[in-house]
Each structure stands twice: as C-alpha cells, then as structure tokens.
Motif scaffolding. Structure first.
Motif, mmCIF file in Angstrom:
data_model
loop_
_atom_site.group_PDB
_atom_site.id
_atom_site.type_symbol
_atom_site.label_atom_id
_atom_site.label_comp_id
_atom_site.label_asym_id
_atom_site.label_seq_id
_atom_site.Cartn_x
_atom_site.Cartn_y
_atom_site.Cartn_z
ATOM 1 N N GLY A 115 5.106 -6.122 45.341
ATOM 2 C CA GLY A 115 5.307 -7.308 44.517
ATOM 3 C C GLY A 115 6.517 -7.163 43.624
ATOM 4 O O GLY A 115 7.360 -6.276 43.821
ATOM 5 N N ILE A 116 6.607 -8.019 42.629
ATOM 6 C CA ILE A 116 7.745 -8.022 41.701
ATOM 7 C C ILE A 116 7.797 -6.689 40.953
ATOM 8 O O ILE A 116 6.791 -6.200 40.448
ATOM 9 C CB ILE A 116 7.616 -9.189 40.706
ATOM 10 C CG1 ILE A 116 7.564 -10.524 41.462
ATOM 11 C CG2 ILE A 116 8.784 -9.189 39.725
ATOM 12 C CD1 ILE A 116 7.110 -11.698 40.605
ATOM 13 N N PRO A 160 -7.481 -14.330 37.724
ATOM 14 C CA PRO A 160 -7.804 -13.440 36.603
ATOM 15 C C PRO A 160 -6.591 -12.949 35.829
ATOM 16 O O PRO A 160 -6.612 -12.929 34.597
ATOM 17 C CB PRO A 160 -8.554 -12.284 37.271
ATOM 18 C CG PRO A 160 -8.255 -12.390 38.718
ATOM 19 C CD PRO A 160 -8.018 -13.832 38.997
ATOM 20 N N ALA A 161 -5.512 -12.558 36.507
ATOM 21 C CA ALA A 161 -4.332 -12.080 35.793
ATOM 22 C C ALA A 161 -3.745 -13.194 34.925
ATOM 23 O O ALA A 161 -3.343 -12.963 33.778
ATOM 24 C CB ALA A 161 -3.289 -11.567 36.777
ATOM 25 N N ALA A 162 -3.688 -14.404 35.460
ATOM 26 C CA ALA A 162 -3.130 -15.529 34.708
ATOM 27 C C ALA A 162 -3.981 -15.858 33.491
ATOM 28 O O ALA A 162 -3.452 -16.117 32.392
ATOM 29 C CB ALA A 162 -3.010 -16.751 35.610
ATOM 30 N N THR A 214 1.033 -15.502 40.099
ATOM 31 C CA THR A 214 0.792 -16.433 41.198
ATOM 32 C C THR A 214 0.103 -15.796 42.401
ATOM 33 O O THR A 214 -0.109 -16.464 43.413
ATOM 34 C CB THR A 214 2.128 -17.028 41.671
ATOM 35 O OG1 THR A 214 3.038 -15.944 41.940
ATOM 36 C CG2 THR A 214 2.734 -17.914 40.606
ATOM 37 N N GLY A 215 -0.238 -14.525 42.306
ATOM 38 C CA GLY A 215 -0.879 -13.851 43.431
ATOM 39 C C GLY A 215 0.129 -13.362 44.451
ATOM 40 O O GLY A 215 1.345 -13.519 44.295
ATOM 41 N N GLY A 216 -0.387 -12.763 45.523
ATOM 42 C CA GLY A 216 0.464 -12.268 46.594
ATOM 43 C C GLY A 216 0.704 -13.334 47.639
ATOM 44 O O GLY A 216 0.721 -14.528 47.340
ATOM 45 N N CYS A 217 0.883 -12.905 48.889
ATOM 46 C CA CYS A 217 1.146 -13.837 49.985
ATOM 47 C C CYS A 217 0.292 -13.462 51.180
ATOM 48 O O CYS A 217 0.394 -12.344 51.696
ATOM 49 C CB CYS A 217 2.622 -13.818 50.367
ATOM 50 S SG CYS A 217 3.044 -15.011 51.660
ATOM 51 N N ALA A 218 -0.560 -14.403 51.621
ATOM 52 C CA ALA A 218 -1.390 -14.197 52.806
ATOM 53 C C ALA A 218 -0.961 -15.102 53.954
ATOM 54 O O ALA A 218 -1.649 -15.184 54.961
ATOM 55 C CB ALA A 218 -2.863 -14.429 52.479
ATOM 56 N N PHE A 219 0.145 -15.784 53.806
ATOM 57 C CA PHE A 219 0.784 -16.545 54.888
ATOM 58 C C PHE A 219 -0.118 -17.629 55.492
ATOM 59 O O PHE A 219 -0.077 -17.893 56.673
ATOM 60 C CB PHE A 219 1.282 -15.589 55.985
ATOM 61 C CG PHE A 219 2.319 -14.627 55.487
ATOM 62 C CD1 PHE A 219 3.632 -15.031 55.319
ATOM 63 C CD2 PHE A 219 1.977 -13.327 55.153
ATOM 64 C CE1 PHE A 219 4.600 -14.154 54.827
ATOM 65 C CE2 PHE A 219 2.930 -12.439 54.667
ATOM 66 C CZ PHE A 219 4.239 -12.861 54.512
ATOM 67 N N ASP A 266 -1.504 -9.687 41.382
ATOM 68 C CA ASP A 266 -0.973 -9.421 42.720
ATOM 69 C C ASP A 266 0.485 -9.819 42.874
ATOM 70 O O ASP A 266 1.142 -9.392 43.825
ATOM 71 C CB ASP A 266 -1.796 -10.169 43.776
ATOM 72 C CG ASP A 266 -3.212 -9.631 43.899
ATOM 73 O OD1 ASP A 266 -3.520 -8.609 43.255
ATOM 74 O OD2 ASP A 266 -4.013 -10.236 44.641
ATOM 75 N N ALA A 267 1.010 -10.650 41.985
ATOM 76 C CA ALA A 267 2.426 -11.019 42.053
ATOM 77 C C ALA A 267 3.316 -9.837 41.714
ATOM 78 O O ALA A 267 4.469 -9.765 42.142
ATOM 79 C CB ALA A 267 2.728 -12.186 41.117
ATOM 80 N N ALA A 268 2.788 -8.895 40.935
ATOM 81 C CA ALA A 268 3.534 -7.701 40.536
ATOM 82 C C ALA A 268 3.162 -6.534 41.444
ATOM 83 O O ALA A 268 2.070 -6.486 42.008
ATOM 84 C CB ALA A 268 3.218 -7.350 39.085
ATOM 85 N N THR A 269 4.058 -5.579 41.595
ATOM 86 C CA THR A 269 3.757 -4.404 42.403
ATOM 87 C C THR A 269 2.597 -3.624 41.794
ATOM 88 O O THR A 269 2.522 -3.462 40.565
ATOM 89 C CB THR A 269 4.973 -3.487 42.551
ATOM 90 O OG1 THR A 269 4.613 -2.361 43.352
ATOM 91 C CG2 THR A 269 5.486 -2.998 41.207
#
Length: 540
Positions: free
Chosen positions: A322-323, A17-19, A181-186, A342-345
């Motif tokens: 995030g960033i 959605p953000a993209a 690009t979203g966050g990180c769920a490993f 989610d890539a950003a704080t």
C-alpha cells in the motif's frame, strides 16, 4: 463550482475501521472533521460484512514476544519490531477503549473475563459510526472522492467527489487528508470488497506519494463456488476432493491453496468440513454465523456434504502492500497526506504475509488513530483556515484525458481488461516472470489508452476513476513482483522458488505513465534465524 462546497480541518476518505478511528481521534483532538465514504459508513466494506479476529495481546513480555515472532518467518523477515510493538500497545488500548467508551458487548470466557481478541463486524462498525458522530465529525455517505486537491506548494489541501444520491459533485477544502480507502480486490466479488478498488493509492500517486510492498498482492480466499464469503479459517477442518471423488492430495487452506489453484485450472474442486467435531461445529457457527448463511440458503450441510469451491482474488485487501509511510503518525512523503488501514502498507507489522483480520484489524485501529491525530496536528500547524489556500486538481486518468475522450462507458472495457490479467490463477497466483512480464505489457497498454481517452460524467465518473485505479494498482503489483526475483512471503515466483538473502529489503514503487521500482534497505536487522523457509498460506 456547482454542488456542495465545504471547509474542514481534516478530511477522512473511507468508511471502514481505519477511517472511523481516524475521524474519531482527529475530532477528539479538537479538529473539525469530515468523513466521506463511498458507501454508507458502518455498513460498507470488508469488516462491516463479517467477523474478524484482532491482534490483541496483553502487555506481558512473553506473550508479546511470542506474538511478534509468530509470523516473522512467514512475512520474510520484513516486519519492523518497533512498529509491531507500537501496534500491539495501541491495539490493546483501542480494544479496551471500545469496551469502555464504545460499550462493545464482548463475550466472556469461563473465568468471567471478556474475550477481546475478536469483533463482529456489523456491531463493531455500527458503534464506530455512532462514536464518530458523537465526537462531532460530519459523515458524507454515498459520497466517493474522485480526486485530491493540492495547494501551489504541492501540499494536499482537500478533495473533490460525487454525491451519488444527490447526483451532484462536491468539493472539500481541508488542512489535511487521511486516505483510508482500503486495498484493491479488483471487483472480484469477494464479500464486502467491491468498494475496494485501490482508489486511495491512485490519489496518492497523483500527488507524488509512493507505495511499498505491492508485490505482496496475490492473495486469494476460498469460497463456495458462486458465492462471495471468503472467510478461510474454517477450511482448516476441510478435506478437498477432485471431481471424481478422490482426495486432492496436498490441498489445504493453510500451505496448500496453490494445489487447489492448479487443480481449478482443469477441473472442479470440492470440499467438505469433515474434520470438525461436534464441539468445533457448534463453536464455528457461533463465531462466524455469516459463513454458514450461504450453506443454509442452499440447503447444504458443509460438515457432511461436499460442495464445489473457488478462489477469489483479494489483492491488497488481504495482501500487505500500500501507500508508503514516512512517519510514526502515518504521514506520507507528501505534506498534508496521511494513510491508514489497508490503503497503507502493512509490511511494517506483517512483512510480506498476513491472513484476514488479526494483524489487519489491529493495523486499522492503530494506523487510523495515529493518522487522525497526525492530520489534526498538521491542520493546526497551518495557522490559518484551510479555505484560504488556492486549490489545484490532481486527478488524471478518467477525469482529464490527454487525447480524444472515448465512449462514456469506456470504463467497462478497462475493468474487463485489467481483470483478465489479475484474476486468473495462472497469472497472479501461480506467478512466473514470463507471464508477469506479458501481463504488464498488456496493462501498460490499458493504462496508456485510459490516460488518453477514459472519460465519464456524473456518477460514471466514479466508475471511470475506479477503473483507472485498478489499472494503476495492477501495474505497481506486477512491476514490484518482477523486481523481486525470489520467493518471500506471499510473493512467490515459480521461476525463483527460493528465498534470496541478498533481497532482504523492501521494494518501493510509484509513477503513473512510467512505473518505477527501487529497493529500500531495512532500518533494523532481522531477528532470530533468517534461514530461508517455504512460505505458508495463513488461513483467516
């Protein structure tokens, strides 16, 4: 170079959605736009696979005040009221636009008015893809970015990536880049999250940007054992049980998830949604049909039969770090680089705590809009076509080893090593300083080895970069968690269980070979009472 070579005003990296909001708004602002997605834009990512609530609040003073106050204490009073107001305004406008221009089929209430506080992910993202294409943006599906490009001044000027289906590299020269690009769920297996490996944060750090709130990253969602659906809101109707059938006292989706984590260290935990009445059961199936798909396939009635549960790590997908952003247009400290979603704080509107959907969905709409418009303005300000700038590659670990390249599948060992430090409950969820420090030592060694030897070719380049991003992400998380010697928001420390008024600040982090942290004072004073309160776990 061989492969595809493009030039554009704005490059959007991501496909959620953000993209899509960023690409849409940049194109509507007159920019030539390319969106590069790791998957197929409209179907990949956490939102496309599920329904989501939205922080949609009418512009009524009392309602807005209540909305902003509702989670300030949960987030450790780190949110910023000015940003919260902006997001509420932008989300209200964005959802109304989605109804009018996007013709989204919102359900109606008993009064005949549309209910615009929720979205079904598949339909939402299908319509956003169509809107992006109709606005004139080009979409590159199955085309993960692998590194950013900069000009001689250090400004971001494009990216390189790999087209999976064509089996070839590509390069895009751009006036500005939006990382969504979203966050990180490993690679934990949480639904829709295996494209979320923290790539954007790595790209940003490699060009000199920093991050914030990375200590708020120990989010775990409840899921039926062996499955991926971590929609947690319905577990508010649950009773949790030990293996012997006795009730697991204190266990709950909200405020008792750590009890579940502790029990899972020694035994299985079972659940039954036995506190939902007939009306609630019907409403739940209508609201989240994919939640019940797993049960239907397994032949389980979750309202009357017990089923085993697990907790899946969701990291900064459901966490708030995030960033770090430096401007209202979601710009970063690096010229030409913007971040959204989610890539950003999300500390600016959530502080140190958020659930799934709601604020996150609102942030995606709002930050995507601002980042897209900001990137378009920046590209125009250059006064020349982006293709005239000389480019330099910024990527390191996984692309350009400093020592002897290791085996082509070395990324597998890196992923396994990182997961060994971030997935176990006793390390990441039930945090203690000694365990954090020990894990960080391991992760530093993993990074050092990755920087020296991690290398791959072709499609495996993407996997190598994902592994590097996960390693970097984990180090920023734990360094920040060690720097916050208190419990605030979701950043819980068993060895520091109280909230410390002297640590009412944000923690900024960055660096690659040498990770650093520093406190950042808040620009606004806390509102209401900031008396320490026990952190709660918000269902989603």
């Amino acid at each position: 170079m061989t492969g595809m070579d493009l030039t554009t005003d704005v490059l959007v990296v991501g496909g959620g959605p953000a993209a899509t909001w960023a690409a849409l708004k940049a194109a509507q602002d007159g920019a030539d736009v390319v969106l590069a997605d790791k998957g197929y834009c409209g179907t990949s990512g956490a939102t496309a696979s599920a329904g989501t609530g939205v922080w949609y609040v009418p512009p009524e003073p009392a309602a807005r005040e209540a909305a902003m106050a509702s989670r300030e204490a949960l987030g450790g009073f780190l949110a910023d009221r000015r940003w919260m107001t902006r997001v509420l305004d932008r989300t209200y406008a964005g959802m109304n636009e989605l109804a009018a221009a996007g013709r989204y089929p919102f359900p109606t209430g008993p009064d005949g008015k549309q209910l615009r506080n929720g979205l079904q992910g598949p339909e939402y993202m299908r319509r956003m893809r169509i809107r992006v294409q109709r606005a004139g943006a080009r979409i590159l599906d199955h085309s993960p970015v692998t590194e950013l490009l900069t000009d001689p001044s250090g400004a971001v000027a494009g990216a390189r990536g790999h087209r999976r289906q064509a089996g070839q590299p590509y390069r895009i020269r751009a006036g500005a880049v939006v990382l969504a690009t979203g966050g990180c769920a490993f690679l934990s297996g949480a639904l829709g999250c295996n494209v979320n490996t923290g790539d954007g944060a790595l790209f940003a750090a490699e060009v000199g940007a920093d991050l914030s709130g990375m200590e708020f990253s120990n989010a775990y969602g409840i899921a039926p054992e062996g499955t991926s659906v971590t929609k947690t809101a319905f577990y508010s109707f649950a009773t949790f049980y030990r293996e012997d059938g006795t009730v697991l006292e204190g266990a709950a989706a909200q405020g008792g998830r750590s009890v579940i984590a502790r029990a899972l260290l020694d035994e299985k935990v079972y659940c039954r949604l036995d506190r939902a009445g007939a009306a609630a059961r019907q409403a739940m199936r209508l609201a989240q049909p994919n939640f019940f798909l797993t049960f239907d396939r397994l032949g389980i009635d979750p309202f009357t039969q017990r089923f085993a549960v697990t907790l899946l790590a969701e990291g900064t997908v459901r966490g708030t770090g995030g960033i770090r952003l430096t401007g209202d247009d979601c710009s970063t400290s690096v010229p030409g680089l913007y971040a959204a979603g989610d890539a950003a704080t999300r500390e600016l509107i959530c502080g140190g705590f958020t659930g799934g959907g709601s604020h996150n969905a609102a942030w995606a709409i709002s930050s995507g809009t601002w980042a897209g418009r900001g990137a378009a303005r920046h590209a125009r300000s250059l006064g020349h076509r982006p293709g005239t700038r000389r480019l330099m590659a910024a990527g390191g670990a996984g692309l350009r080893p400093t020592g002897t390249p290791g085996p082509a599948d070395g990324f597998r060992e890196v992923v396994t090593a990182v997961q060994g430090e971030v997935l176990p409950y006793e390390k990441n969820y039930l945090r203690h300083g000694d365990r954090l420090a020990a894990s960080l030592d391991v992760l530093d060694s993993v990074w050092e080895e990755s920087r020296a030897s991690l290398h791959a070719r072709g499609q495996d380049t993407v996997r190598a970069r994902q592994a590097a991003a996960m390693a970097a992400h984990a180090r920023w998380m734990y360094a920040s968690a060690l720097a916050r010697t208190e419990t605030r928001g979701m950043a819980k420390r068993l060895d520091h269980p109280a909230q410390d008024p002297q640590q009412h600040h944000r923690i900024v982090t960055g660096g690659l070979d040498q990770v650093w942290t520093r406190p950042e004072p808040l620009t606004t004073a806390p509102t209401a009472s900031t008396a320490p309160a026990a952190p709660l776990e918000v269902a989603s």
